[in-house]
Design a protein around this motif. Sequence first.
Motif, PDB file in Angstrom:
ATOM      1  N   GLY A  74     -11.623   0.128 -19.081  1.00  0.00           N
ATOM      2  CA  GLY A  74     -11.632  -1.102 -20.038  1.00  0.00           C
ATOM      3  C   GLY A  74     -11.203  -2.328 -19.497  1.00  0.00           C
ATOM      4  O   GLY A  74     -11.454  -3.243 -20.376  1.00  0.00           O
ATOM      5  N   GLY A  75     -11.339  -2.574 -18.342  1.00  0.00           N
ATOM      6  CA  GLY A  75     -11.221  -3.797 -17.716  1.00  0.00           C
ATOM      7  C   GLY A  75     -10.001  -4.463 -18.091  1.00  0.00           C
ATOM      8  O   GLY A  75      -8.871  -3.959 -18.938  1.00  0.00           O
ATOM      9  N   ALA A  76      -9.663  -5.658 -17.408  1.00  0.00           N
ATOM     10  CA  ALA A  76      -8.225  -6.321 -17.635  1.00  0.00           C
ATOM     11  C   ALA A  76      -8.096  -6.730 -19.246  1.00  0.00           C
ATOM     12  O   ALA A  76      -7.345  -6.765 -19.627  1.00  0.00           O
ATOM     13  CB  ALA A  76      -8.436  -7.570 -16.736  1.00  0.00           C
ATOM     14  N   SER A  77      -9.527  -6.855 -19.435  1.00  0.00           N
ATOM     15  CA  SER A  77      -9.557  -7.487 -21.189  1.00  0.00           C
ATOM     16  C   SER A  77      -8.868  -6.300 -21.975  1.00  0.00           C
ATOM     17  O   SER A  77      -8.331  -6.686 -23.324  1.00  0.00           O
ATOM     18  CB  SER A  77     -10.805  -7.397 -21.525  1.00  0.00           C
ATOM     19  N   PHE A  80      -5.318  -6.962 -22.073  1.00  0.00           N
ATOM     20  CA  PHE A  80      -4.647  -8.044 -23.165  1.00  0.00           C
ATOM     21  C   PHE A  80      -4.409  -7.463 -24.294  1.00  0.00           C
ATOM     22  O   PHE A  80      -3.342  -7.843 -24.871  1.00  0.00           O
ATOM     23  CB  PHE A  80      -5.922  -9.023 -23.479  1.00  0.00           C
ATOM     24  N   TRP A 102      -8.728 -17.300 -18.897  1.00  0.00           N
ATOM     25  CA  TRP A 102      -8.220 -15.646 -19.065  1.00  0.00           C
ATOM     26  C   TRP A 102      -6.936 -15.836 -19.853  1.00  0.00           C
ATOM     27  O   TRP A 102      -6.683 -14.626 -20.692  1.00  0.00           O
ATOM     28  CB  TRP A 102      -8.044 -15.036 -17.917  1.00  0.00           C
ATOM     29  N   THR A 146      -1.000 -15.535 -16.080  1.00  0.00           N
ATOM     30  CA  THR A 146      -2.093 -15.229 -15.572  1.00  0.00           C
ATOM     31  C   THR A 146      -1.828 -15.890 -14.105  1.00  0.00           C
ATOM     32  O   THR A 146      -2.026 -17.013 -13.776  1.00  0.00           O
ATOM     33  CB  THR A 146      -3.571 -15.928 -15.811  1.00  0.00           C
ATOM     34  N   ASN A 148      -3.253 -15.974 -10.983  1.00  0.00           N
ATOM     35  CA  ASN A 148      -4.538 -16.677 -10.460  1.00  0.00           C
ATOM     36  C   ASN A 148      -5.587 -16.967 -11.588  1.00  0.00           C
ATOM     37  O   ASN A 148      -5.979 -15.691 -12.069  1.00  0.00           O
ATOM     38  CB  ASN A 148      -4.882 -15.627  -9.127  1.00  0.00           C
ATOM     39  N   THR A 150      -9.191 -17.737 -12.409  1.00  0.00           N
ATOM     40  CA  THR A 150     -10.493 -17.223 -11.676  1.00  0.00           C
ATOM     41  C   THR A 150     -11.367 -18.570 -11.650  1.00  0.00           C
ATOM     42  O   THR A 150     -12.098 -18.809 -10.705  1.00  0.00           O
ATOM     43  CB  THR A 150     -10.965 -16.070 -12.086  1.00  0.00           C
ATOM     44  N   ASP A 170      -1.240 -10.637 -15.261  1.00  0.00           N
ATOM     45  CA  ASP A 170      -2.714 -10.546 -15.066  1.00  0.00           C
ATOM     46  C   ASP A 170      -2.854 -10.961 -13.477  1.00  0.00           C
ATOM     47  O   ASP A 170      -3.120 -12.125 -13.428  1.00  0.00           O
ATOM     48  CB  ASP A 170      -3.384 -11.081 -16.005  1.00  0.00           C
ATOM     49  N   SER A 172      -5.799  -9.915 -11.719  1.00  0.00           N
ATOM     50  CA  SER A 172      -6.877  -9.530 -11.693  1.00  0.00           C
ATOM     51  C   SER A 172      -7.893  -9.957 -10.313  1.00  0.00           C
ATOM     52  O   SER A 172      -8.452  -9.446  -9.538  1.00  0.00           O
ATOM     53  CB  SER A 172      -8.041  -9.752 -12.840  1.00  0.00           C
ATOM     54  N   SER A 173      -7.631 -11.502 -10.378  1.00  0.00           N
ATOM     55  CA  SER A 173      -8.174 -12.176  -9.099  1.00  0.00           C
ATOM     56  C   SER A 173      -7.261 -12.441  -8.009  1.00  0.00           C
ATOM     57  O   SER A 173      -7.840 -13.316  -7.154  1.00  0.00           O
ATOM     58  CB  SER A 173      -9.071 -13.261  -9.880  1.00  0.00           C
ATOM     59  N   GLY A 191      -8.145  -5.955 -13.225  1.00  0.00           N
ATOM     60  CA  GLY A 191      -9.668  -5.374 -13.166  1.00  0.00           C
ATOM     61  C   GLY A 191      -9.753  -5.431 -11.625  1.00  0.00           C
ATOM     62  O   GLY A 191      -9.483  -5.833 -10.631  1.00  0.00           O
ATOM     63  N   LYS A 194     -12.735  -7.271  -8.116  1.00  0.00           N
ATOM     64  CA  LYS A 194     -12.333  -8.462  -6.963  1.00  0.00           C
ATOM     65  C   LYS A 194     -11.942  -7.747  -5.707  1.00  0.00           C
ATOM     66  O   LYS A 194     -12.554  -7.799  -4.686  1.00  0.00           O
ATOM     67  CB  LYS A 194     -11.737  -9.351  -7.714  1.00  0.00           C
TER      68      LYS A 194
END
Length: 358
Positions: A74-77, A80, A102, A146, A148, A150, A170, A172-173, A191, A194
């Motif tokens: 389902g991704g980082a989204s 959320f 983000w 967040t 980092n 992106t 988060d 993710s990046s 996610g 990356k």
Amino acid sequence: MTRIYNFSPGPSMLPEAVLRKAAAEMLDYHGTGMSVMELSYRSKEFLQIIERTEATLRRLMGIPDNYSVLFLQGGASTQFAMVPMNLMRTTAQADYINTGNWSERAIAEASLFGEVTVIASSEDRNYTYIPRDYYSSPGADYLHITSNNTLEGTRFNEFLDTPDVPLVADMSSEVLSREIDVTRFGLIYAGAQKNIGPAGLTVVIVRTDLVGKHASGVPTMMRYDVHCDSKSLYNTPSCYAVYLAGLVFEWLEQQGGVPTIAALNESKAQVLYDVLDESQLFSTAVNPADRSIMNVPFTTPSDTLNEKFIAEAAAAGLSTLRGHRLVGGMRASIYNAMPLAGVQKLADFMRQFERDNA
Ligand code: PMP
């Protein structure tokens, strides 16, 4: 076969050694006569893969036993929503720091589940810096950042000490790009596409005492306790992505682990920031103290020159340098798998472009 330097923000470059290993094991994984994609997720081979992947990540990040590692989809989204669904419980109130696109999405999603207090924001200056003076609200269920950004190319260099409020990040990046003290966080999510592996996998690292205290009515698939109890095997996981993440983690360990890659990432980023700081043509709007070492946005003074740069760079084997449409200009995403040689080639190309277009 030619491999180019891919500066995509994600999905992004994977280490070539990992792709070669996956290719070699593609048709017959360890004598099973099957690809990992064809293995039952309950098979002993896959159980070994997911256990080894988790163990390697735990070693790389120094994840203590009182944290669960989840391999979700389902991704980082989706996180959320899962974060507020699971962690908003006592006051149904959470603090968020808004540092970009983000964060905005995370805030919008959390607002569906409870009261969100944005305790700091850098929106006033187009998210070009990380806010410094803020305090978490007494009694907040958690504070979300967040770490980092992106699109905007900023990162938190320091994390707020929040002894009473779990810090949720988060990452993710930037996950695995620098040393992080996991014990400072209640929950970290990222996610995969990356620094971890292919898209389709989302890693969640959560302190176990935060799990299972959610309000009623949370759908089964959205509950951290369900995934913790079943060791990420409540339903079919993204098996192949887990396997590739495991290969990426092993590759990272062979490189010397996070401290070694962090030092390399610092030097890679410095190569680009040196060009930007010396240049009369290229510039970056990001506050120098808050610069990301993963995502480097930059621009020339004109859209025409930006387009020319992107086209000529692509022709020279430097791909996917277009900035996000919300920010414009260019962006070089230089995650763990981007070699120093790729960044040096980009830096040389930028210097030459500046001479040619002076
Ligand atoms: N958070 C950050 C910091 C990101 O960079 C991204 C994707 N680029 C997301 C969240 C959304 O991730 P996904 O597409 O996996 O839902």
